[in-house]
Design a protein around this motif. Structure first.
Motif, mmCIF file in Angstrom:
data_model
loop_
_atom_site.group_PDB
_atom_site.id
_atom_site.type_symbol
_atom_site.label_atom_id
_atom_site.label_comp_id
_atom_site.label_asym_id
_atom_site.label_seq_id
_atom_site.Cartn_x
_atom_site.Cartn_y
_atom_site.Cartn_z
ATOM 1 N N ILE A 1 0.880 -1.282 -0.021
ATOM 2 C CA ILE A 1 0.001 -0.159 0.020
ATOM 3 C C ILE A 1 0.918 1.143 0.067
ATOM 4 O O ILE A 1 0.461 2.148 -0.591
ATOM 5 N N ARG A 2 2.086 1.399 0.759
ATOM 6 C CA ARG A 2 2.921 2.407 0.878
ATOM 7 C C ARG A 2 3.286 2.507 -0.789
ATOM 8 O O ARG A 2 3.438 3.756 -1.107
ATOM 9 N N GLN A 3 3.744 1.737 -1.464
ATOM 10 C CA GLN A 3 4.370 1.581 -2.797
ATOM 11 C C GLN A 3 3.172 2.173 -3.843
ATOM 12 O O GLN A 3 3.560 2.858 -4.456
ATOM 13 N N THR A 4 1.934 1.854 -3.481
ATOM 14 C CA THR A 4 0.757 2.189 -4.316
ATOM 15 C C THR A 4 0.519 3.786 -4.111
ATOM 16 O O THR A 4 0.528 4.496 -5.282
ATOM 17 N N ILE A 5 0.562 4.001 -2.985
ATOM 18 C CA ILE A 5 0.181 5.576 -2.454
ATOM 19 C C ILE A 5 1.405 6.412 -3.123
ATOM 20 O O ILE A 5 1.309 7.433 -3.668
ATOM 21 N N ARG A 6 2.579 5.999 -2.915
ATOM 22 C CA ARG A 6 4.008 6.624 -3.601
ATOM 23 C C ARG A 6 3.710 6.972 -5.175
ATOM 24 O O ARG A 6 3.925 7.881 -5.578
ATOM 25 N N THR A 7 3.335 5.725 -5.779
ATOM 26 C CA THR A 7 3.087 5.969 -7.233
ATOM 27 C C THR A 7 2.019 6.789 -7.640
ATOM 28 O O THR A 7 2.245 7.740 -8.386
ATOM 29 N N LEU A 8 0.919 6.745 -6.876
ATOM 30 C CA LEU A 8 -0.183 7.728 -7.335
ATOM 31 C C LEU A 8 0.343 9.286 -6.862
ATOM 32 O O LEU A 8 -0.040 10.084 -7.742
ATOM 33 N N ALA A 9 1.121 9.503 -5.667
ATOM 34 C CA ALA A 9 1.384 10.772 -5.281
ATOM 35 C C ALA A 9 2.349 11.324 -6.337
ATOM 36 O O ALA A 9 2.348 12.537 -6.360
ATOM 37 N N GLN A 10 3.473 10.477 -6.923
ATOM 38 C CA GLN A 10 4.009 10.909 -7.842
ATOM 39 C C GLN A 10 3.684 11.334 -9.040
ATOM 40 O O GLN A 10 3.752 12.315 -9.707
ATOM 41 N N ARG A 11 2.522 10.682 -9.458
ATOM 42 C CA ARG A 11 1.758 10.714 -10.610
ATOM 43 C C ARG A 11 1.186 12.232 -10.774
ATOM 44 O O ARG A 11 0.894 12.735 -11.791
ATOM 45 N N CYS A 12 0.487 12.346 -9.733
ATOM 46 C CA CYS A 12 -0.131 13.687 -9.457
ATOM 47 C C CYS A 12 0.563 14.913 -8.979
ATOM 48 O O CYS A 12 0.082 15.837 -8.502
ATOM 49 N N ARG A 13 1.870 14.750 -8.926
ATOM 50 C CA ARG A 13 2.876 15.833 -8.826
ATOM 51 C C ARG A 13 2.973 16.239 -7.263
ATOM 52 O O ARG A 13 3.181 17.307 -6.956
ATOM 53 N N LEU A 14 2.741 15.372 -6.143
ATOM 54 C CA LEU A 14 2.733 15.973 -4.850
ATOM 55 C C LEU A 14 4.333 16.169 -4.643
ATOM 56 O O LEU A 14 5.117 15.527 -5.118
ATOM 57 N N SER A 15 4.431 17.217 -3.941
ATOM 58 C CA SER A 15 5.749 17.485 -3.455
ATOM 59 C C SER A 15 6.503 16.212 -2.649
ATOM 60 O O SER A 15 5.805 15.440 -2.175
ATOM 61 N N LEU A 16 7.790 16.341 -2.861
ATOM 62 C CA LEU A 16 8.170 15.140 -1.834
ATOM 63 C C LEU A 16 7.731 14.838 -0.422
ATOM 64 O O LEU A 16 7.538 14.137 0.249
ATOM 65 N N VAL A 17 7.648 16.366 0.282
ATOM 66 C CA VAL A 17 7.095 16.333 1.649
ATOM 67 C C VAL A 17 5.827 15.927 1.524
ATOM 68 O O VAL A 17 5.376 15.116 2.492
ATOM 69 N N ASP A 18 4.775 16.354 0.932
ATOM 70 C CA ASP A 18 3.605 15.803 0.789
ATOM 71 C C ASP A 18 3.334 14.461 0.392
ATOM 72 O O ASP A 18 2.376 13.541 0.930
#
Length: 135
Positions: free
Chosen positions: A20-37
């Protein structure tokens, strides 16, 4: 991206929390969340996945990229069919932890995200919805 089907992940083993951590990371990168977010969303999701497993007896998370008012973000809905949360007020108290999670508790997870909704019913289960918006 918005319009894509959300991803559904089972939460039945410790290894599912890592997935789940990996899935959320992939989604967060896709929508361009900052590294902190990204880190905040991943940490909140990890805590909630662990809670789903430990206290809810397992369940699932549905996660995806969402869009509202021209903004994109990551949403995740954690669901279990466990006993529910007997004292929501206590569970949401800053600094309170049962000792089994990351030490963040629900209140810590709530502080890390932009939107947090908790629905729980004794004997029925708990659903927690979180969203982190790209800035």
């Amino acid at each position: 991206m918005p319009g894509e089907a959300p991803q559904v992940c089972s939460i039945t083993h410790n290894r599912d929390v890592v997935s789940i951590r990996q899935t959320i990371r992939t989604l967060a990168q896709r929508c361009r969340l900052s590294l902190v977010d990204q880190t905040k969303m991943i940490t909140a999701a990890s805590e909630l996945a662990r809670n789903t497993l430990v206290y809810g007896g397992g369940g699932s998370v549905t996660a995806g990229v969402v869009e509202r008012d021209g903004r994109q973000g990551v949403a995740a809905v954690f669901e279990d069919g466990g006993p529910g949360i007997a004292d929501v007020g206590l569970a949401m108290t800053d600094g309170w932890t049962s000792g089994a999670g990351l030490g963040l508790g629900l209140s810590g997870a709530r502080r890390l995200v932009d939107e947090f909704e908790l629905v729980t019913e004794a004997g029925v289960g708990t659903t927690v919805t979180i969203v982190k918006w790209a800035r």
